[in-house]
Design a protein around this motif. Structure first.
Motif, PDB file in Angstrom:
ATOM      1  N   THR A   1       0.844  -1.191   0.000  1.00 37.05           N
ATOM      2  CA  THR A   1       0.000   0.000   0.000  1.00 37.05           C
ATOM      3  C   THR A   1       0.882   1.246   0.000  1.00 37.05           C
ATOM      4  O   THR A   1       1.981   1.240   0.566  1.00 37.05           O
ATOM      5  N   VAL A   2       0.403   2.305  -0.607  1.00 38.94           N
ATOM      6  CA  VAL A   2       1.146   3.559  -0.642  1.00 38.94           C
ATOM      7  C   VAL A   2       1.100   4.207   0.736  1.00 38.94           C
ATOM      8  O   VAL A   2       0.034   4.399   1.308  1.00 38.94           O
ATOM      9  N   ASP A   3       2.270   4.548   1.256  1.00 35.60           N
ATOM     10  CA  ASP A   3       2.372   5.256   2.531  1.00 35.60           C
ATOM     11  C   ASP A   3       2.389   6.761   2.318  1.00 35.60           C
ATOM     12  O   ASP A   3       1.816   7.512   3.086  1.00 35.60           O
ATOM     13  N   GLY A   4       3.098   7.194   1.294  1.00 36.06           N
ATOM     14  CA  GLY A   4       3.216   8.622   1.033  1.00 36.06           C
ATOM     15  C   GLY A   4       3.793   8.893  -0.335  1.00 36.06           C
ATOM     16  O   GLY A   4       4.481   8.058  -0.898  1.00 36.06           O
ATOM     17  N   VAL A   5       3.481  10.060  -0.862  1.00 36.82           N
ATOM     18  CA  VAL A   5       3.981  10.462  -2.172  1.00 36.82           C
ATOM     19  C   VAL A   5       4.301  11.947  -2.147  1.00 36.82           C
ATOM     20  O   VAL A   5       3.529  12.741  -1.612  1.00 36.82           O
ATOM     21  N   VAL A   6       5.458  12.305  -2.696  1.00 36.55           N
ATOM     22  CA  VAL A   6       5.831  13.698  -2.911  1.00 36.55           C
ATOM     23  C   VAL A   6       6.167  13.842  -4.380  1.00 36.55           C
ATOM     24  O   VAL A   6       7.048  13.141  -4.885  1.00 36.55           O
ATOM     25  N   LEU A   7       5.473  14.720  -5.084  1.00 29.20           N
ATOM     26  CA  LEU A   7       5.647  14.831  -6.520  1.00 29.20           C
ATOM     27  C   LEU A   7       6.095  16.216  -6.940  1.00 29.20           C
ATOM     28  O   LEU A   7       5.665  17.227  -6.377  1.00 29.20           O
ATOM     29  N   ALA A   8       6.971  16.262  -7.926  1.00 31.48           N
ATOM     30  CA  ALA A   8       7.335  17.492  -8.630  1.00 31.48           C
ATOM     31  C   ALA A   8       7.072  17.223 -10.103  1.00 31.48           C
ATOM     32  O   ALA A   8       6.648  16.126 -10.480  1.00 31.48           O
ATOM     33  N   ALA A   9       7.326  18.213 -10.943  1.00 36.36           N
ATOM     34  CA  ALA A   9       6.972  18.080 -12.357  1.00 36.36           C
ATOM     35  C   ALA A   9       7.615  16.858 -13.010  1.00 36.36           C
ATOM     36  O   ALA A   9       6.943  16.085 -13.688  1.00 36.36           O
ATOM     37  N   ASP A  10       8.914  16.683 -12.798  1.00 37.41           N
ATOM     38  CA  ASP A  10       9.627  15.589 -13.459  1.00 37.41           C
ATOM     39  C   ASP A  10      10.299  14.633 -12.490  1.00 37.41           C
ATOM     40  O   ASP A  10      11.180  13.866 -12.873  1.00 37.41           O
ATOM     41  N   SER A  11       9.921  14.694 -11.224  1.00 37.45           N
ATOM     42  CA  SER A  11      10.560  13.841 -10.228  1.00 37.45           C
ATOM     43  C   SER A  11       9.558  13.550  -9.116  1.00 37.45           C
ATOM     44  O   SER A  11       8.437  14.065  -9.116  1.00 37.45           O
ATOM     45  N   GLY A  12       9.965  12.741  -8.187  1.00 33.00           N
ATOM     46  CA  GLY A  12       9.084  12.432  -7.072  1.00 33.00           C
ATOM     47  C   GLY A  12       9.635  11.327  -6.196  1.00 33.00           C
ATOM     48  O   GLY A  12      10.594  10.643  -6.565  1.00 33.00           O
ATOM     49  N   GLN A  13       9.045  11.193  -5.013  1.00 32.48           N
ATOM     50  CA  GLN A  13       9.358  10.133  -4.064  1.00 32.48           C
ATOM     51  C   GLN A  13       8.064   9.470  -3.647  1.00 32.48           C
ATOM     52  O   GLN A  13       7.023  10.125  -3.542  1.00 32.48           O
ATOM     53  N   ALA A  14       8.129   8.197  -3.376  1.00 29.32           N
ATOM     54  CA  ALA A  14       6.983   7.480  -2.823  1.00 29.32           C
ATOM     55  C   ALA A  14       7.478   6.442  -1.828  1.00 29.32           C
ATOM     56  O   ALA A  14       8.614   5.972  -1.924  1.00 29.32           O
TER      57      ALA A  14
END
Length: 214
Positions: A145-158
């Motif tokens: 299950t997804v715990d968290g997501v941080v998104l930018a235009a061309d990048s991100g963390q999950a």
């Protein structure tokens, strides 16, 4: 040996049920469970795989929990793609072990792994292939299950919280001697990076590891 201890060390246990050869030294790259390499989560603004320098004693940066994906359609799609990407990572591990390892990183490995995680598996699978080791069974993701997501235009963390059943896997040396198995299940939190327009596994948080069941 001055090896840094962080999330890639936990990748070392996320193999087959953590199989290794008794007596191997920690520096023996052929035994992923014995290799304590290191990394920390990369910044969500990074546009290149695992761009940060590993900290000597750093704790991985974990994105804050996000109850719902963004209203932006593209962000929602990326949010929804994190778990399938994590499962695909395990599929590639199973496939590569079943193929007897790989002398160098395969296209499938590059599609599902990034940074030091990719480097770790590239080294481990090359050594596996060279030694002629054999692998039976498959690791099965029984929960993710997804715990968290941080998104930018061309990048991100999950982050993906997971359970993997490895009870049906076994590994052997070229002479059919069994490799030691440390456990049947893995659970914890995986770190993923948005790279090249897709999620790729970059590491695991320190809470991840071998458990009796999950």
């Amino acid at each position: 040996m001055g090896l840094q201890r962080s999330v890639i060390f936990l990748a070392a246990t996320l193999v087959l049920g953590a199989c290794s050869t008794p007596g191997n030294s920690p520096s023996d790259a052929s035994s992923p469970t014995d290799r304590a390499t290191a990394t920390e989560a990369t910044s969500h603004t990074s546009s290149t795989p695992n761009a940060t320098t590993p900290a000597e004693s750093g704790t991985p940066t974990v994105p804050s929990a996000t109850p719902e994906p963004s209203d932006n359609e593209g962000d929602a799609e990326r949010y929804a793609a994190a778990v399938p990407a994590f499962k695909e990572y395990w599929t590639v591990i199973n496939e590569t072990y079943a193929a007897g390892g790989a002398p160098q990183a395969t296209d499938r490995m590059r599609e599902t792994m990034t940074g030091q995680m990719l480097t770790f598996w590239e080294t481990a699978f090359a050594d596996w292939s060279e030694r002629g080791r054999r692998y039976e069974g498959s690791n099965v993701v029984t929960g993710a299950t997804v715990d968290g997501v941080v998104l930018a235009a061309d990048s991100g963390q999950a982050t993906v919280r997971f359970c993997v059943d490895m009870s049906a896997t076994r590994a052997f040396e070229a002479n059919d001697d069994p490799l030691k198995k440390d456990g049947n299940f893995q659970e914890g939190v995986a770190l993923l990076e948005w790279v090249d327009g897709r999620w790729k596994v970059s590491g695991f948080t320190p809470e991840s590891g071998v458990v009796p069941s999950c």
